[in-house]
Motif scaffolding. Structure first.
Motif, PDB file in Angstrom:
ATOM      1  N   GLY A   5      11.677  -0.712 -21.940  1.00 59.14           N
ATOM      2  CA  GLY A   5      12.416   0.545 -21.876  1.00 59.14           C
ATOM      3  C   GLY A   5      11.916   1.349 -20.694  1.00 59.14           C
ATOM      4  O   GLY A   5      10.701   1.479 -20.497  1.00 59.14           O
ATOM      5  N   CYS A   7      12.093   4.959 -18.313  1.00 62.06           N
ATOM      6  CA  CYS A   7      12.416   6.385 -18.276  1.00 62.06           C
ATOM      7  C   CYS A   7      12.574   6.791 -16.816  1.00 62.06           C
ATOM      8  O   CYS A   7      11.580   6.911 -16.088  1.00 62.06           O
ATOM      9  CB  CYS A   7      11.312   7.208 -18.933  1.00 62.06           C
ATOM     10  SG  CYS A   7      10.934   6.724 -20.631  1.00 62.06           S
ATOM     11  N   ILE A  38      16.170   4.259 -21.145  1.00 65.04           N
ATOM     12  CA  ILE A  38      16.095   5.028 -22.387  1.00 65.04           C
ATOM     13  C   ILE A  38      16.817   6.358 -22.196  1.00 65.04           C
ATOM     14  O   ILE A  38      16.511   7.117 -21.276  1.00 65.04           O
ATOM     15  CB  ILE A  38      14.636   5.271 -22.801  1.00 65.04           C
ATOM     16  CG1 ILE A  38      13.926   3.930 -23.043  1.00 65.04           C
ATOM     17  CG2 ILE A  38      14.569   6.148 -24.047  1.00 65.04           C
ATOM     18  CD1 ILE A  38      12.444   4.062 -23.350  1.00 65.04           C
ATOM     19  N   SER A 105      20.387   2.440 -23.079  1.00 60.42           N
ATOM     20  CA  SER A 105      20.133   2.456 -24.520  1.00 60.42           C
ATOM     21  C   SER A 105      21.145   3.372 -25.203  1.00 60.42           C
ATOM     22  O   SER A 105      21.821   4.169 -24.530  1.00 60.42           O
ATOM     23  CB  SER A 105      18.723   2.979 -24.794  1.00 60.42           C
ATOM     24  OG  SER A 105      18.681   4.401 -24.699  1.00 60.42           O
ATOM     25  N   SER A 118      11.773   3.657 -30.158  1.00 63.90           N
ATOM     26  CA  SER A 118      10.959   3.097 -29.077  1.00 63.90           C
ATOM     27  C   SER A 118      10.113   1.916 -29.541  1.00 63.90           C
ATOM     28  O   SER A 118       9.597   1.155 -28.716  1.00 63.90           O
ATOM     29  CB  SER A 118      10.048   4.180 -28.483  1.00 63.90           C
ATOM     30  OG  SER A 118       9.017   4.538 -29.400  1.00 63.90           O
ATOM     31  N   TYR A 121      10.651  -1.716 -28.208  1.00 63.75           N
ATOM     32  CA  TYR A 121      10.277  -2.136 -26.855  1.00 63.75           C
ATOM     33  C   TYR A 121       8.875  -2.742 -26.841  1.00 63.75           C
ATOM     34  O   TYR A 121       7.946  -2.192 -27.433  1.00 63.75           O
ATOM     35  CB  TYR A 121      10.318  -0.953 -25.891  1.00 63.75           C
ATOM     36  CG  TYR A 121      11.665  -0.271 -25.807  1.00 63.75           C
ATOM     37  CD1 TYR A 121      12.781  -0.945 -25.326  1.00 63.75           C
ATOM     38  CD2 TYR A 121      11.824   1.042 -26.232  1.00 63.75           C
ATOM     39  CE1 TYR A 121      14.019  -0.333 -25.265  1.00 63.75           C
ATOM     40  CE2 TYR A 121      13.064   1.677 -26.170  1.00 63.75           C
ATOM     41  CZ  TYR A 121      14.152   0.986 -25.687  1.00 63.75           C
ATOM     42  OH  TYR A 121      15.381   1.600 -25.632  1.00 63.75           O
ATOM     43  N   VAL A 124       7.071   0.196 -22.283  1.00 63.04           N
ATOM     44  CA  VAL A 124       7.885   1.284 -21.730  1.00 63.04           C
ATOM     45  C   VAL A 124       7.285   1.652 -20.383  1.00 63.04           C
ATOM     46  O   VAL A 124       6.070   1.575 -20.180  1.00 63.04           O
ATOM     47  CB  VAL A 124       7.945   2.519 -22.656  1.00 63.04           C
ATOM     48  CG1 VAL A 124       8.744   2.219 -23.910  1.00 63.04           C
ATOM     49  CG2 VAL A 124       6.549   3.010 -23.016  1.00 63.04           C
ATOM     50  N   LEU A 144       5.388   9.505 -21.682  1.00 62.04           N
ATOM     51  CA  LEU A 144       5.363   8.358 -22.604  1.00 62.04           C
ATOM     52  C   LEU A 144       4.558   8.624 -23.879  1.00 62.04           C
ATOM     53  O   LEU A 144       4.147   7.678 -24.574  1.00 62.04           O
ATOM     54  CB  LEU A 144       4.827   7.095 -21.903  1.00 62.04           C
ATOM     55  CG  LEU A 144       5.530   6.691 -20.596  1.00 62.04           C
ATOM     56  CD1 LEU A 144       4.953   5.361 -20.080  1.00 62.04           C
ATOM     57  CD2 LEU A 144       7.029   6.564 -20.786  1.00 62.04           C
ATOM     58  N   ALA A 147       5.653   6.859 -27.215  1.00 63.97           N
ATOM     59  CA  ALA A 147       5.491   5.423 -27.441  1.00 63.97           C
ATOM     60  C   ALA A 147       4.348   5.134 -28.403  1.00 63.97           C
ATOM     61  O   ALA A 147       3.306   5.803 -28.394  1.00 63.97           O
ATOM     62  CB  ALA A 147       5.253   4.713 -26.116  1.00 63.97           C
ATOM     63  N   THR A 151       2.467  -0.261 -28.039  1.00 64.14           N
ATOM     64  CA  THR A 151       3.417  -0.512 -26.945  1.00 64.14           C
ATOM     65  C   THR A 151       2.697  -0.386 -25.606  1.00 64.14           C
ATOM     66  O   THR A 151       1.940   0.563 -25.394  1.00 64.14           O
ATOM     67  CB  THR A 151       4.576   0.489 -27.000  1.00 64.14           C
ATOM     68  OG1 THR A 151       5.205   0.415 -28.276  1.00 64.14           O
ATOM     69  CG2 THR A 151       5.599   0.209 -25.916  1.00 64.14           C
ATOM     70  N   LYS A 153       2.190   0.732 -22.028  1.00 61.57           N
ATOM     71  CA  LYS A 153       2.710   1.926 -21.344  1.00 61.57           C
ATOM     72  C   LYS A 153       2.345   1.850 -19.861  1.00 61.57           C
ATOM     73  O   LYS A 153       1.178   1.716 -19.514  1.00 61.57           O
ATOM     74  CB  LYS A 153       2.138   3.190 -22.002  1.00 61.57           C
ATOM     75  CG  LYS A 153       2.683   3.407 -23.423  1.00 61.57           C
ATOM     76  CD  LYS A 153       1.914   4.458 -24.189  1.00 61.57           C
ATOM     77  CE  LYS A 153       0.603   3.928 -24.736  1.00 61.57           C
ATOM     78  NZ  LYS A 153       0.782   2.904 -25.798  1.00 61.57           N
TER      79      LYS A 153
END
Length: 386
Positions: A5, A7, A38, A105, A118, A121, A124, A144, A147, A151, A153
């Motif tokens: 994902g 941003c 996202i 998304s 989230s 994912y 991210v 982030l 998240a 996840t 990052k």
């Protein structure tokens, strides 16, 4: 299926924002990464309003958002033609966004929904642009913070937009920077910030548009000449009339027309009467082609400078902000020129210095080395998606 994902400011009506977002997606596609942009919208709640109340007393936020938006609305009322012209430009941005950004998304409404969704994912990643500016750092999106701990990052070429972080913000920055697994920034000053406030270290990487060379950009945006006659492309966002006067003098001496993009952020008095051609139907693809086919480029824009280098243009870059401005974003130009041996391209009062030839073999060698190390950073950061 492992998914990333991202941003990014893909729908922000700014040439740099859309082009660097597009370059990020182009690089991910070349790597065969399964990704989506996202999309998140805040729910307005009393708690959210209370959280943002202190911003009304923050000079950076006031300068960047409130005053700029207020001035734009007022000027549109007084300049009816400008309102119509800006709608044409806005439509050009919308067209590019709709055609180029397909991996989207669903819209996640509210922070709880963002946090929950989230979890699908594997990783991210926050993209480039000034997404870590103090004026917007509390949103908990581009940092982030939404998240999950499990996840991965990643930040790629993210910018703080400023050279220093005030002490009152440093705890906020440390909190989210310490959570990131892979940190890269766009400016040398950004690395200093990360290294000073966080237990993590940062790597300085190329802006996303530099991940693609000129041949790859040609594949993404085919060449189309908008003007048959030779021209100067003058792209100024700042309000300094002296810069425009200097470019006008240069154009007369060289017998060249001036193409410019007036009133980009709001009504700009300095743009009145400046330039021979002032088109408004210019989206990001047309912007690239205006630089690609120009004889000279004069700009106070970071991405105007970057694309000038990609296309080996004789260019000159001007300071948009005074160095003591609370909202100065000169640091990204500082880093760009310092990293690639282009400091002499900074305007110092002599507009004709633009004619001194740039040693592009040396410049592009540095760019290519930096591009390769930046791709190596992505190799490591995206390993989890294989």
């Amino acid at each position: 299926m492992k998914k990333l994902g991202i941003c990014v400011c893909y729908n922000h009506k700014n040439y740099g924002s859309q082009l660097q977002s597009y370059a990020t997606t182009a690089e991910l596609k070349r790597r065969n990464i399964d990704f989506e942009i996202i999309r998140y919208k805040k729910k307005i709640t009393p708690q959210l309003l209370m959280k943002y109340l202190p911003k009304l007393f923050d000079p950076v936020f006031i300068n960047d958002r409130i005053i700029e938006n207020y001035q734009k609305k007022i000027m549109m009322k007084f300049h009816k033609q400008l309102k119509s012209d800006n709608e044409i430009r806005s439509n050009a941005f919308d067209k590019f966004s709709q055609e180029r950004f397909k991996n989207l998304s669903p819209v996640y409404y509210g922070y709880e929904s963002l946090q929950e969704q989230s979890k699908k994912y594997t990783a991210v990643m926050v993209g480039s642009d000034q997404l870590w500016s103090p004026s917007g750092i509390n949103s908990n999106f581009y940092n982030l913070m939404f998240a999950d701990n499990n996840t991965v990052k990643i930040s790629y070429a993210t910018s703080f937009g400023v050279a220093q972080i005030k002490p009152k913000y440093q705890k906020i920055y440390k909190t989210f920077l310490d959570r990131l697994n892979f940190i890269s920034v766009r400016e040398n000053s950004g690395k200093k910030i990360v290294d000073s406030v966080s237990s993590n270290n940062a790597e300085v990487v190329v802006d996303p548009v530099l991940l693609l060379d000129d041949k790859q950009w040609l594949e993404e945006i085919p060449n189309k000449r908008l003007y048959d006659e030779p021209y100067i492309f003058a792209y100024f966002l700042g309000k300094t009339p002296e810069y425009r006067q200097a470019v006008t003098e240069f154009a007369k001496k060289k017998g060249l027309k001036i193409v410019t993009e007036p009133h980009m952020d709001s009504y700009n008095k300095a743009d009145e009467g400046f330039g021979d051609y002032t088109p408004f139907d210019i989206g990001p693809a047309e912007f690239v082609n205006l630089i690609r086919n120009a004889e000279y480029v004069f700009t106070d824009s970071f991405h105007g400078s970057v694309f000038s280098v990609i296309y080996r243009k004789q260019f000159m870059v001007f300071n948009r902000y005074s160095d003591n401005s609370v909202s100065s974003k000169n640091s990204r130009i500082d880093s760009f020129c310092a990293n690639y041996g282009l400091s002499e391209r900074r305007y110092g009062g002599d507009i004709f210095a633009v004619e001194s030839r740039i040693d592009y073999p040396s410049v592009l060698e540095k760019v290519n080395e930096h591009r390769n190390s930046s791709k190596a950073f992505l190799d490591k950061a995206l390993e989890c998606l294989k």
